[in-house]
Design a protein around this motif. Sequence first.
Motif, short mmCIF file in Angstrom:
data_model
loop_
_atom_site.label_atom_id
_atom_site.label_comp_id
_atom_site.label_asym_id
_atom_site.label_seq_id
_atom_site.Cartn_x
_atom_site.Cartn_y
_atom_site.Cartn_z
N GLU A 109 0.81 -1.22 0.00
CA GLU A 109 0.00 0.00 0.00
C GLU A 109 0.85 1.28 0.00
OE1 GLU A 109 -1.92 1.45 3.36
OE2 GLU A 109 -3.76 2.08 2.38
N ASP A 110 0.85 2.01 1.11
CA ASP A 110 1.38 3.38 1.09
C ASP A 110 2.88 3.52 0.82
OD1 ASP A 110 -1.12 4.36 1.49
OD2 ASP A 110 -0.87 4.80 3.62
N ARG A 119 0.06 -6.31 3.62
CA ARG A 119 -0.88 -5.18 3.62
C ARG A 119 -1.28 -4.89 2.18
NH1 ARG A 119 -0.32 0.90 6.13
NH2 ARG A 119 1.36 1.09 4.61
N LYS A 175 -7.59 1.15 5.77
CA LYS A 175 -8.74 2.02 5.51
C LYS A 175 -10.06 1.28 5.65
CE LYS A 175 -5.85 5.16 2.96
NZ LYS A 175 -4.59 4.40 2.87
N GLU A 229 -8.44 5.13 9.67
CA GLU A 229 -7.71 5.92 8.66
C GLU A 229 -8.58 6.89 7.88
OE1 GLU A 229 -3.76 3.84 7.33
OE2 GLU A 229 -5.47 2.61 6.73
N ASP A 276 -2.92 8.89 7.48
CA ASP A 276 -3.99 9.07 6.48
C ASP A 276 -5.14 9.87 7.07
OD1 ASP A 276 -3.37 7.10 4.02
OD2 ASP A 276 -2.63 6.27 5.90
MG MG Z 1 -1.61 4.62 5.31
#
Ligand code: MG
Length: 291
Positions: free
Chosen positions: A31-32, A65, A93, A129, A156
């Motif tokens: 993810e991020d 993740r 999220k 998030e 986030d």
């Molecule tokens: Mg994040």
Amino acid sequence: MRSFLFIPGDSPKKLDKGMGSGADALLLDLEDSISPQRKAEARATTAAFLKDARTAKDRPRLYVRINGLATGLTDADLDAVVAVHPDGIMFPKAEGGAAVMHCDAKIAAREAIHGLPDGALDIIAIATETAAALFLAGTYAGSSKRLKGLTWGAEDLSVELGAEANRDREGNFLAPYQLARSLCLAGAAAAQVQAIDTVYVDFRNDTGLRRECEEARRDGFTGKMAIHPAQIEAINEVFTPTAEAIKRAEAVIAAFAANPGAGTVGIGGMMYDRPHLERARQLLARAKANK
Ligand code: MG
Ligand code: COA
């Protein structure tokens, strides 16, 4: 599990390093920490790593993740990794129990396709998030038998809230993030799953990390996420029940055993009731698991 180490899923070097980090679990990130252009490469690198790492002796638990439901990337992430059987999925999220059910169904379909038993993969959800998620933190109970933990994130959320900062000058979380932390803690307790504290991003500040770990343990979290291998030792140390805590728990259990049917007992001038007994049992179970 006490410590959960994030590793960018496109970095074979960091993935290998994670295996010897002492972390109880690795969070292989799609993810991020992965830019949009590198998502496909990260899926391939993570899947290849998982295939080998799964068979290692005394290995950490391995979680991936994935990207959240709103990204349109969730299905491709799961297609790439469920086949190689990680221990679980970190679901970012998340917006309440309904979103966890959605994620559960996506995992279940892939388990069936790849011949894995139903429920082979766990879920740990990141519960704070988005702004909407805060209002749904109490809806996780009974959402999925896969759900084993809830954690929270301030990064986030601060973007979504339009905030300028999420910590004050001393490094303490500001009010909206303290609320998120408390909602995660209560949401996890209500769902009877592990409460896992968020990351400490100032990764060269061991004093600050230890303080945050101790505050988390004090409040009921039983583990914490990390972003750097140097954070694992402090996290493992603080979240391992101390000899003194174990002794206290054993005394509570012994006192109730000596007074069958009692609702409360007195030990050293303090009253203990049934919730203390349950907490003592949980602590001993954790102490045993950490060995
Ligand atoms: Mg994040
Ligand atoms: N997992 C495994 N290994 C890691 C690591 C991690 N999360 N973070 C650092 N390392 C390794 C480095 O590769 C380096 O290895 P080497 O000694 O073999 O060269 C060693 O640990 C020391 O790293 P250091 O130089 O102190 O840090 P860095 O500048 O290389 O990396 C970050 C700093 C923040 C970029 C890195 O820690 C990182 O990528 N963290 C995870 C980020 C992430 O996943 N975020 C998403 C969740 S919030």
